[in-house]
Design a protein around this motif. Structure first.
Motif, mmCIF file in Angstrom:
data_model
loop_
_atom_site.group_PDB
_atom_site.id
_atom_site.type_symbol
_atom_site.label_atom_id
_atom_site.label_comp_id
_atom_site.label_asym_id
_atom_site.label_seq_id
_atom_site.Cartn_x
_atom_site.Cartn_y
_atom_site.Cartn_z
ATOM 1 N N SER A 1 -26.269 -6.097 -35.120
ATOM 2 C CA SER A 1 -24.986 -5.889 -34.434
ATOM 3 C C SER A 1 -25.215 -5.664 -32.935
ATOM 4 O O SER A 1 -24.446 -6.148 -32.107
ATOM 5 N N THR A 2 -26.267 -4.953 -32.583
ATOM 6 C CA THR A 2 -26.613 -4.749 -31.175
ATOM 7 C C THR A 2 -27.015 -6.072 -30.548
ATOM 8 O O THR A 2 -26.617 -6.393 -29.425
ATOM 9 N N HIS A 3 -27.776 -6.860 -31.280
ATOM 10 C CA HIS A 3 -28.214 -8.179 -30.820
ATOM 11 C C HIS A 3 -26.999 -9.075 -30.550
ATOM 12 O O HIS A 3 -26.912 -9.738 -29.506
ATOM 13 N N PHE A 4 -26.056 -9.064 -31.474
ATOM 14 C CA PHE A 4 -24.828 -9.849 -31.310
ATOM 15 C C PHE A 4 -24.071 -9.414 -30.050
ATOM 16 O O PHE A 4 -23.637 -10.229 -29.250
ATOM 17 N N ARG A 5 -23.905 -8.090 -29.888
ATOM 18 C CA ARG A 5 -23.164 -7.562 -28.742
ATOM 19 C C ARG A 5 -23.858 -7.915 -27.426
ATOM 20 O O ARG A 5 -23.206 -8.264 -26.444
ATOM 21 N N MET A 6 -25.180 -7.838 -27.403
ATOM 22 C CA MET A 6 -25.923 -8.183 -26.179
ATOM 23 C C MET A 6 -25.694 -9.642 -25.809
ATOM 24 O O MET A 6 -25.505 -9.973 -24.634
ATOM 25 N N ALA B 1 -31.501 -1.003 -20.756
ATOM 26 C CA ALA B 1 -30.189 -0.451 -20.437
ATOM 27 C C ALA B 1 -29.099 -1.251 -21.151
ATOM 28 O O ALA B 1 -28.113 -0.679 -21.640
ATOM 29 N N GLY B 2 -29.263 -2.572 -21.218
ATOM 30 C CA GLY B 2 -28.324 -3.432 -21.943
ATOM 31 C C GLY B 2 -28.279 -3.090 -23.422
ATOM 32 O O GLY B 2 -27.208 -3.106 -24.039
ATOM 33 N N ILE B 3 -29.422 -2.746 -24.001
ATOM 34 C CA ILE B 3 -29.477 -2.331 -25.405
ATOM 35 C C ILE B 3 -28.674 -1.050 -25.587
ATOM 36 O O ILE B 3 -27.845 -0.942 -26.497
ATOM 37 N N SER B 4 -28.895 -0.085 -24.707
ATOM 38 C CA SER B 4 -28.167 1.189 -24.789
ATOM 39 C C SER B 4 -26.666 0.977 -24.644
ATOM 40 O O SER B 4 -25.867 1.568 -25.384
ATOM 41 N N GLN C 1 -25.263 -0.613 -27.813
ATOM 42 C CA GLN C 1 -25.162 0.374 -28.887
ATOM 43 C C GLN C 1 -23.973 1.303 -28.652
ATOM 44 O O GLN C 1 -23.255 1.655 -29.593
ATOM 45 N N TYR C 2 -23.747 1.691 -27.407
ATOM 46 C CA TYR C 2 -22.605 2.536 -27.063
ATOM 47 C C TYR C 2 -21.286 1.822 -27.369
ATOM 48 O O TYR C 2 -20.381 2.389 -27.985
ATOM 49 N N ILE C 3 -21.189 0.568 -26.963
ATOM 50 C CA ILE C 3 -19.976 -0.219 -27.206
ATOM 51 C C ILE C 3 -19.717 -0.342 -28.709
ATOM 52 O O ILE C 3 -18.576 -0.216 -29.169
ATOM 53 N N GLU C 4 -20.776 -0.553 -29.487
ATOM 54 C CA GLU C 4 -20.632 -0.662 -30.941
ATOM 55 C C GLU C 4 -20.123 0.646 -31.543
ATOM 56 O O GLU C 4 -19.265 0.641 -32.424
ATOM 57 N N LYS C 5 -20.619 1.784 -31.058
ATOM 58 C CA LYS C 5 -20.179 3.081 -31.584
ATOM 59 C C LYS C 5 -18.728 3.352 -31.229
ATOM 60 O O LYS C 5 -17.961 3.853 -32.055
ATOM 61 N N VAL C 6 -18.331 3.024 -30.010
ATOM 62 C CA VAL C 6 -16.937 3.208 -29.599
ATOM 63 C C VAL C 6 -16.030 2.314 -30.445
ATOM 64 O O VAL C 6 -14.979 2.754 -30.938
#
Length: 82
Positions: free
Chosen positions: A44-49, A64-67, A70-75
């Motif tokens: 899911s993080t890979h997809f968002r990136m 930083a892009g990974i972080s 991950q933040y966007i996914e949690k929100v």
């Protein structure tokens, strides 16, 4: 059975790659399979990136892009629960 070199390098240092995870190249160079250039992340993080263009040629920027991904996914996940 053929296996990708970066996966073999990761597994040599960290053990078997868990299902649902992806190994990425922090500097974007797929020929650089040094362990310091590899990072294990969720699909899911890979997809968002990929979706949000959070991959860079600089390792620190990619971290930083990974972080951020991950933040966007949690929100996003928290909004779905409301």
């Amino acid at each position: 059975v053929w296996r990708m070199k970066h996966v073999l390098e990761w597994e040599k240092h960290h053990g078997k790659k868990p299902q649902g995870k992806v190994i990425i190249f922090l500097d974007g160079n797929t020929l650089n399979t040094h362990i310091s250039n590899l990072e294990l992340i969720d699909r899911s993080t890979h997809f968002r990136m990929n979706k949000d263009g959070l991959r860079y040629e600089n390792q620190e920027a990619t971290k930083a892009g990974i972080s951020l991904a991950q933040y966007i996914e949690k929100v996003s996940s928290a909004k779905k629960k409301i």
